[in-house]
Design an enzyme around this catalytic site. Structure first.
Site, PDB file in Angstrom:
ATOM      1  N   ARG A 104       0.867  -1.182   0.000  1.00  0.00           N
ATOM      2  CA  ARG A 104       0.000   0.000   0.000  1.00  0.00           C
ATOM      3  C   ARG A 104       0.897   1.222   0.000  1.00  0.00           C
ATOM      4  O   ARG A 104       1.694   1.416   0.918  1.00  0.00           O
ATOM      5  CB  ARG A 104      -0.906  -0.004   1.236  1.00  0.00           C
ATOM      6  CG  ARG A 104      -1.640   1.300   1.433  1.00  0.00           C
ATOM      7  CD  ARG A 104      -2.733   1.226   2.469  1.00  0.00           C
ATOM      8  NE  ARG A 104      -3.887   0.488   1.974  1.00  0.00           N
ATOM      9  CZ  ARG A 104      -5.100   0.548   2.512  1.00  0.00           C
ATOM     10  NH1 ARG A 104      -5.315   1.312   3.572  1.00  0.00           N
ATOM     11  NH2 ARG A 104      -6.107  -0.146   2.016  1.00  0.00           N
ATOM     12  N   HIS A 131      -7.403   0.713  -6.306  1.00  0.00           N
ATOM     13  CA  HIS A 131      -7.575  -0.156  -5.124  1.00  0.00           C
ATOM     14  C   HIS A 131      -8.239  -1.464  -5.593  1.00  0.00           C
ATOM     15  O   HIS A 131      -9.407  -1.741  -5.302  1.00  0.00           O
ATOM     16  CB  HIS A 131      -8.427   0.564  -4.066  1.00  0.00           C
ATOM     17  CG  HIS A 131      -8.368  -0.064  -2.711  1.00  0.00           C
ATOM     18  ND1 HIS A 131      -7.591  -1.174  -2.419  1.00  0.00           N
ATOM     19  CD2 HIS A 131      -8.998   0.264  -1.549  1.00  0.00           C
ATOM     20  CE1 HIS A 131      -7.747  -1.487  -1.150  1.00  0.00           C
ATOM     21  NE2 HIS A 131      -8.599  -0.645  -0.602  1.00  0.00           N
ATOM     22  N   GLN A 134     -10.053  -4.087  -3.143  1.00  0.00           N
ATOM     23  CA  GLN A 134     -11.365  -3.620  -2.685  1.00  0.00           C
ATOM     24  C   GLN A 134     -12.436  -3.855  -3.744  1.00  0.00           C
ATOM     25  O   GLN A 134     -13.513  -4.382  -3.461  1.00  0.00           O
ATOM     26  CB  GLN A 134     -11.273  -2.113  -2.360  1.00  0.00           C
ATOM     27  CG  GLN A 134     -12.601  -1.499  -1.954  1.00  0.00           C
ATOM     28  CD  GLN A 134     -13.089  -2.010  -0.606  1.00  0.00           C
ATOM     29  OE1 GLN A 134     -12.337  -2.028   0.351  1.00  0.00           O
ATOM     30  NE2 GLN A 134     -14.345  -2.440  -0.528  1.00  0.00           N
ATOM     31  N   ASP A 221     -17.421   7.165  -1.540  1.00  0.00           N
ATOM     32  CA  ASP A 221     -16.174   6.987  -0.789  1.00  0.00           C
ATOM     33  C   ASP A 221     -15.841   8.332  -0.148  1.00  0.00           C
ATOM     34  O   ASP A 221     -16.449   9.361  -0.462  1.00  0.00           O
ATOM     35  CB  ASP A 221     -15.053   6.528  -1.753  1.00  0.00           C
ATOM     36  CG  ASP A 221     -13.713   6.307  -1.054  1.00  0.00           C
ATOM     37  OD1 ASP A 221     -13.703   6.118   0.177  1.00  0.00           O
ATOM     38  OD2 ASP A 221     -12.666   6.334  -1.742  1.00  0.00           O
ATOM     39  N   CYS A 261     -16.505   1.635   0.589  1.00  0.00           N
ATOM     40  CA  CYS A 261     -15.352   0.766   0.871  1.00  0.00           C
ATOM     41  C   CYS A 261     -14.902   0.849   2.320  1.00  0.00           C
ATOM     42  O   CYS A 261     -14.226  -0.045   2.812  1.00  0.00           O
ATOM     43  CB  CYS A 261     -14.201   1.142  -0.061  1.00  0.00           C
ATOM     44  SG  CYS A 261     -13.685   2.855   0.120  1.00  0.00           S
ATOM     45  N   ARG A 289     -13.653  -9.096   1.741  1.00  0.00           N
ATOM     46  CA  ARG A 289     -12.232  -8.832   1.473  1.00  0.00           C
ATOM     47  C   ARG A 289     -11.402 -10.077   1.773  1.00  0.00           C
ATOM     48  O   ARG A 289     -10.501 -10.442   1.031  1.00  0.00           O
ATOM     49  CB  ARG A 289     -11.724  -7.662   2.339  1.00  0.00           C
ATOM     50  CG  ARG A 289     -12.347  -6.304   2.068  1.00  0.00           C
ATOM     51  CD  ARG A 289     -11.938  -5.731   0.742  1.00  0.00           C
ATOM     52  NE  ARG A 289     -10.499  -5.604   0.587  1.00  0.00           N
ATOM     53  CZ  ARG A 289      -9.773  -4.582   1.006  1.00  0.00           C
ATOM     54  NH1 ARG A 289     -10.348  -3.553   1.589  1.00  0.00           N
ATOM     55  NH2 ARG A 289      -8.463  -4.536   0.804  1.00  0.00           N
TER      56      ARG A 289
HETATM   57  N1   CP Z   1     -11.298  -0.322   2.498  1.00  0.00           N
HETATM   58  C1   CP Z   1     -10.019  -0.382   2.913  1.00  0.00           C
HETATM   59  O1   CP Z   1      -9.073  -0.629   2.155  1.00  0.00           O
HETATM   60  O2   CP Z   1      -9.890  -0.166   4.253  1.00  0.00           O
HETATM   61  P1   CP Z   1      -8.523   0.027   5.044  1.00  0.00           P
HETATM   62  O3   CP Z   1      -7.939   1.340   4.626  1.00  0.00           O
HETATM   63  O4   CP Z   1      -8.926   0.007   6.492  1.00  0.00           O
HETATM   64  O5   CP Z   1      -7.597  -1.100   4.704  1.00  0.00           O
HETATM   65  N1  NVA Z   2     -10.082   6.660  -1.353  1.00  0.00           N
HETATM   66  C1  NVA Z   2      -9.682   6.171  -0.067  1.00  0.00           C
HETATM   67  C2  NVA Z   2      -9.917   4.702   0.045  1.00  0.00           C
HETATM   68  C3  NVA Z   2      -9.630   4.119   1.412  1.00  0.00           C
HETATM   69  C4  NVA Z   2      -9.835   2.638   1.473  1.00  0.00           C
HETATM   70  C5  NVA Z   2      -8.224   6.512   0.191  1.00  0.00           C
HETATM   71  O1  NVA Z   2      -7.405   6.354  -0.719  1.00  0.00           O
HETATM   72  O2  NVA Z   2      -7.905   6.944   1.289  1.00  0.00           O
END
Ligand code: CP
Ligand code: NVA
Length: 302
Positions: A104, A131, A134, A221, A261, A289
């Site tokens: 990430r 992502h 997700q 989101d 999400c 997930r």
């Molecule tokens: N939806 C998602 O990826 O959540 P986190 O940021 O908690 O991993």
């Molecule tokens: N758009 C959000 C998604 C989190 C799971 C971010 O990137 O923070």
């Protein structure tokens, strides 16, 4: 040759459905308390996270453990990366010890670079642009409910961000009709549209109410993605008309489903009554997930 999962476009339509079938099997096994085959026995997976995470980290750590593998969480703050060791040198070291990497980070480019320097699969656990884990779980959740995607029209409302981009690319592969509603300044970028093959599946608007009547799924989101915290006040002002609330969904189909999400900024992009209401399937998305990522690991290592 190794397979990565850096974007949802790394899977063909039939591979997505193959993964869904496997995820369904893993889900049933968990429900019936049947232990999983230890297909990852002896394998170590690095989880390199340069941003916070609850769902992704937990579901990967638990998922890998249940498959017999060893998940090793690495925060970038505790690696020599923080002192300036570069990502290529770091990737070469990962390659000596690990059997897989879940990452990430900020730039998609970084995930692509790492992949070039390791011999094992790399999985994108969120970047500023995409992502895919997700969105696999999101479409699996809809597939469980509707059995196919024929009668689905998904409205994404809010920021044209990583979730929106990945929903678009996934919908393109699976043939799902999608409406996208964002403020003018936060529209989906041209480079994403350039990746889309079936442009006729998509409509775009800046008018929040325009597609409500004809959309049976409403997805939103956060307006402030990780790394955008400084823009908080500016963004709130622009996005407020795009909040999913009672007034907005008044004309939605009766049995519409609400998706997010998570994490949600409660009463910003969505009000409590919708988020916790009978139309919301947010916990199913989060639950799935685990199974979808296990299925993805199965697919990448088989
Ligand atoms: N939806 C998602 O990826 O959540 P986190 O940021 O908690 O991993
Ligand atoms: N758009 C959000 C998604 C989190 C799971 C971010 O990137 O923070």
């Amino acid at each position: 040759m190794k397979r990565d999962f850096l974007n949802i476009t790394d899977l063909k339509k039939e591979e997505i459905f193959y993964t869904f079938e496997k995820a369904k099997e893993y889900k049933e096994k968990r429900k019936n308390k049947i232990p999983l085959e230890k297909i990852m026995q002896g394998k170590s997976f690095g989880l390199l996270f340069e941003k916070p995470s609850s769902r992704t980290r937990l579901s990967f750590e638990v998922g890998i453990y249940q498959l017999g593998g060893f998940p090793l969480f690495m925060s970038s703050e505790n690696l020599q990366l923080i002192r300036g060791e570069n990502i290529i040198d770091t990737a070469k070291i990962f390659n000596l010890y690990l059997d897989g990497l879940i990452i990430r980070t900020f730039q998609q480019k970084e995930v692509e670079i790492i992949s070039k320097y390791v011999d094992f699969p790399v999985i994108n656990a969120l970047t500023d642009q995409f992502h895919p884990c997700q969105v696999m779980a999101d479409f699996f959740t809809l597939w469980e409910i509707y059995k196919n995607f024929k009668n689905i029209t998904l409205l994404y409302i809010g920021d044209g961000n990583n979730i929106c981009n990945t929903l678009i690319l996934g919908a393109d592969i699976l043939g799902i009709k999608m409406n996208i509603c964002t403020p003018e300044k936060y529209k989906v970028k041209k480079e994403i549209w350039d990746m889309v093959k079936n442009k006729n599946l998509f409509n775009e608007t800046i008018e929040p109410k325009k597609f409500i009547k004809e959309s049976n799924i409403i997805y939103t989101d956060s307006w402030i993605s990780m790394g955008q915290e400084k823009e908080k006040n500016k963004r709130k002002k622009v996005f407020l008309p795009y909040q999913v609330n009672k007034q907005l969904v008044k004309n939605a189909p009766k049995k519409f489903l609400f998706m997010h999400c998570l994490p949600a900024h409660r009463n910003w992009e969505v009000t409590d009554d919708i988020l916790d209401g009978p139309n919301s399937i947010i916990l199913k998305q989060a639950e799935n997930r685990l199974f979808v990522q296990q299925a993805l690991l199965y697919f990448l290592y088989k």
